[in-house]
Design an enzyme around this catalytic site. Structure first.
Site, PDB file in Angstrom:
ATOM      1  N   ARG A   1       0.820  -1.117  -0.014  1.00 27.96           N
ATOM      2  CA  ARG A   1      -0.003  -0.003   0.035  1.00 27.96           C
ATOM      3  C   ARG A   1       0.983   1.230  -0.042  1.00 27.96           C
ATOM      4  O   ARG A   1       0.332   2.270  -0.129  1.00 27.96           O
ATOM      5  CB  ARG A   1      -0.968   0.032   1.051  1.00 27.96           C
ATOM      6  CG  ARG A   1      -0.316   0.060   2.430  1.00 27.96           C
ATOM      7  CD  ARG A   1      -1.303   0.254   3.725  1.00 27.96           C
ATOM      8  NE  ARG A   1      -0.263   0.512   4.830  1.00 27.96           N
ATOM      9  CZ  ARG A   1      -0.544  -0.390   6.027  1.00 27.96           C
ATOM     10  NH1 ARG A   1      -1.739  -1.182   5.952  1.00 27.96           N
ATOM     11  NH2 ARG A   1       0.335  -0.167   6.935  1.00 27.96           N
TER      12      ARG A   1
ATOM     13  N   HIS B   1       7.189 -27.607  11.446  1.00 24.53           N
ATOM     14  CA  HIS B   1       8.659 -28.041  11.351  1.00 24.53           C
ATOM     15  C   HIS B   1       8.860 -29.269  11.977  1.00 24.53           C
ATOM     16  O   HIS B   1       9.387 -30.312  11.230  1.00 24.53           O
ATOM     17  CB  HIS B   1       9.577 -26.926  11.633  1.00 24.53           C
ATOM     18  CG  HIS B   1       9.476 -25.373  11.017  1.00 24.53           C
ATOM     19  ND1 HIS B   1       8.699 -25.191  10.098  1.00 24.53           N
ATOM     20  CD2 HIS B   1       9.516 -24.353  11.714  1.00 24.53           C
ATOM     21  CE1 HIS B   1       8.464 -23.974   9.687  1.00 24.53           C
ATOM     22  NE2 HIS B   1       9.006 -23.411  11.038  1.00 24.53           N
TER      23      HIS B   1
ATOM     24  N   LYS C   1       2.668 -20.124   6.673  1.00 25.07           N
ATOM     25  CA  LYS C   1       1.910 -20.534   7.853  1.00 25.07           C
ATOM     26  C   LYS C   1       1.809 -19.585   8.834  1.00 25.07           C
ATOM     27  O   LYS C   1       2.543 -18.293   8.631  1.00 25.07           O
ATOM     28  CB  LYS C   1       3.201 -21.517   8.741  1.00 25.07           C
ATOM     29  CG  LYS C   1       4.135 -20.950   9.483  1.00 25.07           C
ATOM     30  CD  LYS C   1       4.827 -22.049  10.458  1.00 25.07           C
ATOM     31  CE  LYS C   1       5.644 -21.413  11.398  1.00 25.07           C
ATOM     32  NZ  LYS C   1       5.849 -20.535  12.265  1.00 25.07           N
TER      33      LYS C   1
ATOM     34  N   ASP D   1       4.141 -22.715  17.126  1.00 22.10           N
ATOM     35  CA  ASP D   1       5.171 -22.288  16.265  1.00 22.10           C
ATOM     36  C   ASP D   1       6.186 -23.168  15.515  1.00 22.10           C
ATOM     37  O   ASP D   1       6.526 -22.947  14.325  1.00 22.10           O
ATOM     38  CB  ASP D   1       5.966 -21.021  17.079  1.00 22.10           C
ATOM     39  CG  ASP D   1       7.092 -20.267  16.403  1.00 22.10           C
ATOM     40  OD1 ASP D   1       6.313 -19.778  15.352  1.00 22.10           O
ATOM     41  OD2 ASP D   1       8.135 -20.117  16.419  1.00 22.10           O
TER      42      ASP D   1
ATOM     43  N   LYS E   1      13.128 -21.635  22.608  1.00 20.16           N
ATOM     44  CA  LYS E   1      14.005 -20.362  22.391  1.00 20.16           C
ATOM     45  C   LYS E   1      14.903 -20.030  23.451  1.00 20.16           C
ATOM     46  O   LYS E   1      14.686 -20.689  24.522  1.00 20.16           O
ATOM     47  CB  LYS E   1      12.674 -19.182  22.372  1.00 20.16           C
ATOM     48  CG  LYS E   1      11.838 -19.241  21.292  1.00 20.16           C
ATOM     49  CD  LYS E   1      12.216 -18.796  20.196  1.00 20.16           C
ATOM     50  CE  LYS E   1      11.053 -18.815  18.912  1.00 20.16           C
ATOM     51  NZ  LYS E   1      11.508 -18.678  17.576  1.00 20.16           N
TER      52      LYS E   1
ATOM     53  N   GLU F   1      16.900 -23.212  19.495  1.00 20.17           N
ATOM     54  CA  GLU F   1      17.029 -21.781  18.905  1.00 20.17           C
ATOM     55  C   GLU F   1      17.743 -21.121  20.174  1.00 20.17           C
ATOM     56  O   GLU F   1      17.268 -21.068  21.253  1.00 20.17           O
ATOM     57  CB  GLU F   1      15.771 -21.173  18.536  1.00 20.17           C
ATOM     58  CG  GLU F   1      15.040 -21.912  17.430  1.00 20.17           C
ATOM     59  CD  GLU F   1      14.315 -21.079  16.668  1.00 20.17           C
ATOM     60  OE1 GLU F   1      14.337 -20.159  15.772  1.00 20.17           O
ATOM     61  OE2 GLU F   1      12.983 -20.852  17.306  1.00 20.17           O
TER      62      GLU F   1
ATOM     63  N   LYS G   1      14.735 -26.953   2.969  1.00 12.85           N
ATOM     64  CA  LYS G   1      16.224 -26.920   3.380  1.00 12.85           C
ATOM     65  C   LYS G   1      16.834 -28.346   2.491  1.00 12.85           C
ATOM     66  O   LYS G   1      16.313 -29.282   2.480  1.00 12.85           O
ATOM     67  CB  LYS G   1      16.316 -27.115   4.896  1.00 12.85           C
ATOM     68  CG  LYS G   1      15.790 -25.731   5.422  1.00 12.85           C
ATOM     69  CD  LYS G   1      16.157 -25.779   7.147  1.00 12.85           C
ATOM     70  CE  LYS G   1      15.418 -24.977   7.719  1.00 12.85           C
ATOM     71  NZ  LYS G   1      16.199 -23.707   7.989  1.00 12.85           N
TER      72      LYS G   1
ATOM     73  N   HIS H   1       9.115 -23.756   5.357  1.00  9.30           N
ATOM     74  CA  HIS H   1      10.386 -23.681   4.770  1.00  9.30           C
ATOM     75  C   HIS H   1      11.410 -24.569   5.206  1.00  9.30           C
ATOM     76  O   HIS H   1      12.287 -24.746   4.492  1.00  9.30           O
ATOM     77  CB  HIS H   1      10.754 -22.017   5.171  1.00  9.30           C
ATOM     78  CG  HIS H   1      11.484 -21.900   6.480  1.00  9.30           C
ATOM     79  ND1 HIS H   1      10.489 -21.693   7.507  1.00  9.30           N
ATOM     80  CD2 HIS H   1      12.660 -21.968   6.844  1.00  9.30           C
ATOM     81  CE1 HIS H   1      11.336 -21.638   8.569  1.00  9.30           C
ATOM     82  NE2 HIS H   1      12.640 -21.691   8.382  1.00  9.30           N
TER      83      HIS H   1
HETATM   84  C1  BG6 Z   1       9.578 -19.944  11.884  1.00 10.14           C
HETATM   85  C2  BG6 Z   1       9.047 -19.622  13.556  1.00 10.14           C
HETATM   86  O1  BG6 Z   1       8.518 -20.650  11.241  1.00 10.14           O
HETATM   87  O2  BG6 Z   1      10.782 -20.683  12.094  1.00 10.14           O
HETATM   88  C3  BG6 Z   1      10.393 -18.916  14.074  1.00 10.14           C
HETATM   89  O3  BG6 Z   1       7.963 -18.874  13.345  1.00 10.14           O
HETATM   90  C4  BG6 Z   1      11.664 -19.616  14.155  1.00 10.14           C
HETATM   91  O4  BG6 Z   1       9.672 -18.699  15.484  1.00 10.14           O
HETATM   92  C5  BG6 Z   1      12.054 -20.102  12.762  1.00 10.14           C
HETATM   93  O5  BG6 Z   1      12.757 -18.714  14.635  1.00 10.14           O
HETATM   94  C6  BG6 Z   1      13.191 -20.975  12.513  1.00 10.14           C
HETATM   95  O6  BG6 Z   1      13.449 -21.134  11.224  1.00 10.14           O
HETATM   96  P1  BG6 Z   1      15.095 -21.642  11.108  1.00 10.14           P
HETATM   97  O7  BG6 Z   1      15.086 -21.719   9.412  1.00 10.14           O
HETATM   98  O8  BG6 Z   1      15.813 -20.410  11.471  1.00 10.14           O
HETATM   99  O9  BG6 Z   1      15.411 -22.924  12.125  1.00 10.14           O
END
Ligand code: BG6
Length: 502
Positions: A63, A261, A168, A256, A355, A236, A202, A198
């Site tokens: 926008r 994943h 997602k 999440d 996290k 993470e 990988k 995603h």
């Molecule tokens: C995302 C989550 O889908 O994947 C994030 O919402 C997370 O919280 C991320 O940090 C991790 O992706 P990657 O590729 O860095 O492991």
């Protein structure tokens, strides 16, 4: 076949060189576009993977009152691709593909303008693949798709094939995901819909199938007879950076990471060999695994819930912006679950994510039973460990096979050893980014690395059972930069317990 998409791609029989391509990114002023999508398209173009098409255009939709020039300037500030391609002039050349059209995504009248803009870019009737990438907030998903539909932009013909990519979260529980699938299904077909996770882009995740089914020596030992335990970890070091506290406090680690994943990793590591690598063959097998996951309600009531779930928060989580003062949202979760089928009956799968942990890594560790008898002294005396195969998904991509060897000298003293394969040693250049591969597949019409609606629903069905069951367990605490709460150790139960650290 469990599932069939009868609907056919109208351009399927044409060669790539006959096709023009438009990648239309809705929400193009956002972070995802600058950080991930534009670099992915740039790399794809730079490596010649798009040159097989007749032409390619990338169109930003947002926008902001920009024109093409201002949009490109924005990307120059925000996108790592611009910096990368500055010195050799490749970025400047790439920007010739980029267009921009101003649209308020919440204003239906603006979509007519978008239609005209896109049609103007492609006036003859030559074959066109048009990809709409929804880089928008989830609450705008349906409205945006409905508006694109209303102006006729999803109407495929003999010379037009449209696809839509959604990120997602695909709903926040089973009911909402069914509703979302149903609503999307009234506007686009399953063939047109690309749900991105995603992780599937990988390189090391795609290698799971290659490792298992291209090598004859591992598969015979990939079942309950030999495997004692499987650990899947997505650890993470990041916390609530970039103002994510508000979103995360509503989602938590289960929604999440685990529901998407981690479950995708589990499906790939546990599925039966598919008949082929065609999208529906692979996805049919994944759905079978996801549907065989034991729902937490089916765990005996006599079992202590804390031996099956450990949820926790890092110590300063409630101080983060956007997080409720009395939040009970988990920033760490470890779940012991089972796949109730012939291959995996009785083998615990421990899924773990968190996290602010000590190190960032994702891996799948397949741990084997101890030998039934040892003549080398007791296991403790000899420091024997179970053999394991560790698939290192990231960041140190590779595979370890761990076993014990006899130390040279008299007697039978043992040492833990490993054979390691590292991507960085074996291949000259780094693996392509996940988004690059996924975008190339969307353009090429290959859905095998995308999630089908029944996969989403099977994942939520299990994740919902975890969410209900975890209410029976306390929210534990862990210090930042640690490996998480000690209470999680209970999940190993009778198995030889040692958390993966890489
Ligand atoms: C995302 C989550 O889908 O994947 C994030 O919402 C997370 O919280 C991320 O940090 C991790 O992706 P990657 O590729 O860095 O492991």
């Amino acid at each position: 076949m469990l599932y069939s998409t009868a609907d056919q791609d109208p351009l399927a029989s044409m060669s790539s060189s006959q096709k023009h391509v438009q990648v239309v990114i809705l929400g193009a002023s956002g972070d995802l576009n600058a950080r991930k999508l534009v670099p992915a398209l740039y790399h794809s173009w730079q490596r010649g993977n798009l040159s097989k098409y007749h032409s390619v255009r990338v169109i930003g939709i947002a926008r902001r009152p920009w024109d093409e020039q201002l949009f490109q300037e924005h990307l120059e500030h925000k996108s790592p691709a611009a910096e990368e391609g500055k010195s050799d002039g490749s970025w400047a050349k790439f920007t010739e593909l980029i267009g921009y059209c101003r649209v308020h995504l919440d204003q239906p009248a603006d979509y007519e303008q978008m239609r005209k803009y896109l049609d103007n870019l492609h006036q003859n009737n030559e074959p066109l693949v048009r990809v709409f990438y929804l880089a928008v907030k989830p609450d705008l998903f349906l409205e945006t798709v409905a508006n694109i539909k209303r102006v006729g932009l999803f109407d495929d013909s003999d010379s037009l094939c449209t696809r839509v990519v959604v990120e997602k979260p695909f709903g926040h529980d089973l009911m909402s995901s069914i509703e979302l699938n149903k609503s999307l299904g009234t506007m686009v077909t399953e063939r047109q819909l690309y749900r991105i996770d995603h992780y599937l882009g990988k390189e090391t995740v795609q290698n799971i199938l290659a490792f298992r089914f291209r090598n004859a020596m591992f598969e015979p030992m990939w079942n309950q007879k030999y495997v004692e335990l499987v650990q899947i970890t997505v650890a993470e070091t990041v916390g609530m950076e970039n103002g994510r506290g508000g979103y995360y406090d509503q989602a938590g680690a289960l929604r999440d990471i685990i529901q998407n994943h981690a479950l995708q990793l589990l499906a790939l590591v546990a599925m039966e060999p598919p008949a082929s690598l065609k999208a529906d063959d692979v996805r049919n097998e994944k759905v079978k695994v996801l549907s065989s996951l034991r729902k937490m309600e089916d765990i005996s009531p006599n079992v202590d819930p804390e031996t099956h779930i450990c949820r926790a928060q890092f110590d300063t989580y409630r101080d983060d912006k956007g997080v409720a003062e009395d939040s009970e949202t988990e920033t760490y979760i470890a779940i012991r679950t089972y796949i109730d089928n012939w291959r995996w009956g009785g083998v615990p799968f421990i899924l773990r994510t968190g996290k602010c942990l000590k190190e960032r890594f994702t891996s799948i560790r397949v741990q084997y039973h101890m030998p039934p008898h040892t003549m080398f002294g007791s296991y403790d005396e000899c420091h024997l460990r179970p053999n394991h195969i560790n698939l290192r998904i990231q960041p140190n991509e590779g595979i370890d096979i761990a076993f014990d060897v006899k130390k040279p000298g008299s007697g039978y003293d043992m040492k833990n050893a490993a054979l390691s394969f590292n991507y960085s040693d074996a291949f000259q250049r780094p693996s392509p980014d996940a988004y690059q591969r996924l975008l190339e597949d969307v353009i090429g019409g290959d859905q095998s690395l995308f999630i089908r609606s029944d996969e989403v629903e099977a994942s939520w069905q299990w994740a919902d059972s975890v969410r209900r069951y975890m209410q029976k367990t306390p929210v534990c605490n862990y210090p930042k930069q640690s490996w998480g709460p000690k209470e999680a150790d209970k999940l190993f139960g009778e198995c030889e317990g040692r958390w993966a650290t890489k």
